[in-house]
Motif scaffolding. Structure first.
Motif, PDB file in Angstrom:
ATOM      1  N   ASP A  39       0.839  -1.193   0.000  1.00 29.15           N
ATOM      2  CA  ASP A  39       0.000   0.000   0.000  1.00 29.15           C
ATOM      3  C   ASP A  39       0.877   1.246   0.000  1.00 29.15           C
ATOM      4  N   VAL A  40       0.388   2.290  -0.662  1.00 21.58           N
ATOM      5  CA  VAL A  40       1.058   3.592  -0.655  1.00 21.58           C
ATOM      6  C   VAL A  40       0.004   4.645  -0.359  1.00 21.58           C
ATOM      7  N   LEU A  41       0.215   5.420   0.713  1.00 18.99           N
ATOM      8  CA  LEU A  41      -0.713   6.493   1.060  1.00 18.99           C
ATOM      9  C   LEU A  41      -0.385   7.722   0.218  1.00 18.99           C
ATOM     10  N   LEU A  42      -1.374   8.213  -0.524  1.00 18.05           N
ATOM     11  CA  LEU A  42      -1.158   9.325  -1.443  1.00 18.05           C
ATOM     12  C   LEU A  42      -1.647  10.656  -0.878  1.00 18.05           C
ATOM     13  N   ALA A  43      -2.648  10.611   0.008  1.00 19.48           N
ATOM     14  CA  ALA A  43      -3.172  11.831   0.625  1.00 19.48           C
ATOM     15  C   ALA A  43      -3.893  11.443   1.901  1.00 19.48           C
ATOM     16  N   GLY A  44      -3.970  12.385   2.861  1.00 22.56           N
ATOM     17  CA  GLY A  44      -4.685  12.133   4.096  1.00 22.56           C
ATOM     18  C   GLY A  44      -3.821  11.451   5.149  1.00 22.56           C
ATOM     19  N   ARG A  45      -4.489  10.826   6.107  1.00 20.37           N
ATOM     20  CA  ARG A  45      -3.810  10.142   7.201  1.00 20.37           C
ATOM     21  C   ARG A  45      -4.459   8.777   7.406  1.00 20.37           C
ATOM     22  N   LEU A  46      -3.679   7.828   7.895  1.00 21.49           N
ATOM     23  CA  LEU A  46      -4.187   6.476   8.110  1.00 21.49           C
ATOM     24  C   LEU A  46      -3.350   5.827   9.207  1.00 21.49           C
ATOM     25  N   THR A  47      -4.015   5.200  10.171  1.00 21.13           N
ATOM     26  CA  THR A  47      -3.309   4.460  11.214  1.00 21.13           C
ATOM     27  C   THR A  47      -3.221   2.994  10.792  1.00 21.13           C
ATOM     28  N   VAL A  48      -2.005   2.478  10.744  1.00 20.43           N
ATOM     29  CA  VAL A  48      -1.754   1.098  10.334  1.00 20.43           C
ATOM     30  C   VAL A  48      -1.463   0.275  11.577  1.00 20.43           C
ATOM     31  N   ARG A  49      -2.158  -0.845  11.700  1.00 19.93           N
ATOM     32  CA  ARG A  49      -1.938  -1.754  12.832  1.00 19.93           C
ATOM     33  C   ARG A  49      -1.448  -3.088  12.301  1.00 19.93           C
ATOM     34  N   VAL A  50      -0.360  -3.570  12.866  1.00 28.94           N
ATOM     35  CA  VAL A  50       0.223  -4.855  12.478  1.00 28.94           C
ATOM     36  C   VAL A  50       0.470  -5.647  13.751  1.00 28.94           C
ATOM     37  N   GLU A  51       0.212  -6.957  13.694  1.00 27.91           N
ATOM     38  CA  GLU A  51       0.350  -7.791  14.883  1.00 27.91           C
ATOM     39  C   GLU A  51       1.727  -7.640  15.519  1.00 27.91           C
ATOM     40  N   ARG A  52       1.737  -7.570  16.846  1.00 29.90           N
ATOM     41  CA  ARG A  52       2.950  -7.474  17.663  1.00 29.90           C
ATOM     42  C   ARG A  52       3.734  -6.181  17.430  1.00 29.90           C
ATOM     43  N   GLU A  53       3.108  -5.166  16.825  1.00 26.48           N
ATOM     44  CA  GLU A  53       3.779  -3.889  16.585  1.00 26.48           C
ATOM     45  C   GLU A  53       2.915  -2.754  17.132  1.00 26.48           C
ATOM     46  N   HIS A  54       3.539  -1.626  17.476  1.00 25.20           N
ATOM     47  CA  HIS A  54       2.785  -0.456  17.885  1.00 25.20           C
ATOM     48  C   HIS A  54       2.083   0.146  16.664  1.00 25.20           C
ATOM     49  N   PRO A  55       0.880   0.688  16.829  1.00 29.47           N
ATOM     50  CA  PRO A  55       0.198   1.345  15.698  1.00 29.47           C
ATOM     51  C   PRO A  55       1.079   2.439  15.106  1.00 29.47           C
ATOM     52  N   TRP A  56       0.960   2.602  13.818  1.00 31.98           N
ATOM     53  CA  TRP A  56       1.809   3.556  13.097  1.00 31.98           C
ATOM     54  C   TRP A  56       0.914   4.517  12.322  1.00 31.98           C
ATOM     55  N   ARG A  57       1.154   5.814  12.495  1.00 31.81           N
ATOM     56  CA  ARG A  57       0.367   6.846  11.807  1.00 31.81           C
ATOM     57  C   ARG A  57       1.048   7.186  10.487  1.00 31.81           C
ATOM     58  N   ALA A  58       0.487   6.729   9.399  1.00 35.61           N
ATOM     59  CA  ALA A  58       1.076   6.962   8.079  1.00 35.61           C
ATOM     60  C   ALA A  58       0.689   8.339   7.559  1.00 35.61           C
ATOM     61  N   ARG A  59       1.596   8.941   6.785  1.00 38.00           N
ATOM     62  CA  ARG A  59       1.344  10.232   6.145  1.00 38.00           C
ATOM     63  C   ARG A  59       1.593  10.099   4.656  1.00 38.00           C
ATOM     64  N   PRO A  60       1.158  11.052   3.837  1.00 38.95           N
ATOM     65  CA  PRO A  60       1.312  10.925   2.388  1.00 38.95           C
ATOM     66  C   PRO A  60       2.757  10.642   1.975  1.00 38.95           C
ATOM     67  N   GLY A  61       2.911   9.660   1.117  1.00 35.64           N
ATOM     68  CA  GLY A  61       4.234   9.234   0.682  1.00 35.64           C
ATOM     69  C   GLY A  61       4.734   8.000   1.391  1.00 35.64           C
ATOM     70  N   ASP A  62       4.082   7.618   2.493  1.00 34.92           N
ATOM     71  CA  ASP A  62       4.463   6.400   3.196  1.00 34.92           C
ATOM     72  C   ASP A  62       3.890   5.175   2.474  1.00 34.92           C
ATOM     73  N   GLY A  63       4.690   4.119   2.438  1.00 28.24           N
ATOM     74  CA  GLY A  63       4.236   2.854   1.882  1.00 28.24           C
ATOM     75  C   GLY A  63       4.622   1.719   2.796  1.00 28.24           C
ATOM     76  N   TRP A  64       3.933   0.602   2.663  1.00 28.60           N
ATOM     77  CA  TRP A  64       4.238  -0.549   3.510  1.00 28.60           C
ATOM     78  C   TRP A  64       3.931  -1.841   2.751  1.00 28.60           C
ATOM     79  N   LEU A  65       4.754  -2.841   3.022  1.00 34.46           N
ATOM     80  CA  LEU A  65       4.632  -4.148   2.393  1.00 34.46           C
ATOM     81  C   LEU A  65       4.281  -5.155   3.489  1.00 34.46           C
ATOM     82  N   ILE A  66       3.131  -5.810   3.345  1.00 39.38           N
ATOM     83  CA  ILE A  66       2.657  -6.802   4.311  1.00 39.38           C
ATOM     84  C   ILE A  66       2.854  -8.189   3.709  1.00 39.38           C
ATOM     85  N   PRO A  67       3.698  -9.048   4.302  1.00 40.74           N
ATOM     86  CA  PRO A  67       3.888 -10.399   3.775  1.00 40.74           C
ATOM     87  C   PRO A  67       2.664 -11.277   4.025  1.00 40.74           C
TER      88      PRO A  67
END
Length: 261
Positions: A39-67
């Motif tokens: 996923d790649v966040l293009l605009a706005g804000r989004l909180t990403v939650r992944v098991e065993r990790e602290h929630p992460w507040r994504a901002r535009p330009g952030d991307g993440w790869l979930i296996p």
């Protein structure tokens, strides 16, 4: 970064979406897939939650790869725009992609390309190429030097791993894998561990457990004992122990995730 063919990176593009989500508090509960999600966040804000990790507040330009098999979810309040790929990676990229999620900042030119993208019936090749570029951008920050002495071994190993993924219960053994690569078992084990970071017998175990996990979710009425038999385990106890050691929970608890999604 130049790639000769997206097919060398992405073997299957399962889906691509560029979504605009309007303002309003929403949440997507924790869930998992049997493929990679990028996923790649293009605009706005989004909180990403992944098991065993602290929630992460994504901002535009952030991307993440979930296996595959990594539980994740999202929370959103302001409007946001996002590009999302669901894909299968070529085996050559599994060691770099790893089994834990990773995040990265995407350069402006890639974000602009994704922001302008629309998925149409004739655009699968272009979407696959974009997915390949985004994958390489994400895992390219892990620049482990290649060992040229292993090039010939890689050429034989990657097709073999694809066969194993498609036939996980086909009686694979280290000796059979080594024979398919035309090397001795000892040499195969050394090279395999050097490339993938774990011994081949561990890889075979993980592959069978992943296949069993897919059966647990895709066939909710199928008895666990039957799935354990198909995976080559004589008892449910042995299967459950291997399953929990690999995925962190029992087969029954894992199956319950189907109802939590």
């Amino acid at each position: 970064m130049v790639i000769s063919s997206p097919a060398l990176v992405v073997t299957e593009l399962i889906g691509f979406q560029r979504a605009d989500v309007p303002r309003g508090r929403q949440s997507w509960p924790m869930h998992l897939h049997h493929f990679f999600q990028l996923d790649v966040l293009l605009a706005g804000r989004l909180t990403v939650r992944v098991e065993r990790e602290h929630p992460w507040r994504a901002r535009p330009g952030d991307g993440w790869l979930i296996p595959p098999l990594v539980r994740h979810g999202f929370e959103q309040e302001p409007a946001f725009r996002q590009a999302s790929f669901k894909l299968r990676l070529a085996p050559a990229y599994w060691p770099k992609a790893g089994m834990r999620w990773r995040r990265v900042r995407f350069p402006r030119h890639l974000r602009q390309m994704l922001d302008a993208a629309r998925k149409g019936p004739t655009e699968n090749a272009r979407a696959t190429a974009m997915a390949a570029l985004c994958v390489l951008e994400t895992i390219g920050h892990d620049r482990r030097p290649a060992d040229p002495s292993l090039d010939a071994f890689r050429q034989a190993l990657w097709p073999l791993l694809e066969r194993i993924e498609s036939e996980p219960y086909a009686g694979w053994s280290v000796a059979r894998m080594a024979s398919a690569c035309h090397v001795s078992a000892d040499h195969f084990s050394r090279c395999f561990h050097k490339l993938l970071g774990r011994p081949p017998h561990r890889y075979l175990l993980e592959t069978r457990i992943r296949a069993a996990a897919a059966s647990l979710l895709n066939e909710p009425a199928r008895p666990i004992k039957e799935i354990a038999d198909a995976a080559g385990y004589a008892t449910i106890h042995a299967f459950s122990a291997a399953f929990k050691n690999t995925l962190g929970r029992s087969p029954a608890a894992y199956r319950r995730t189907q109802t939590e999604m």
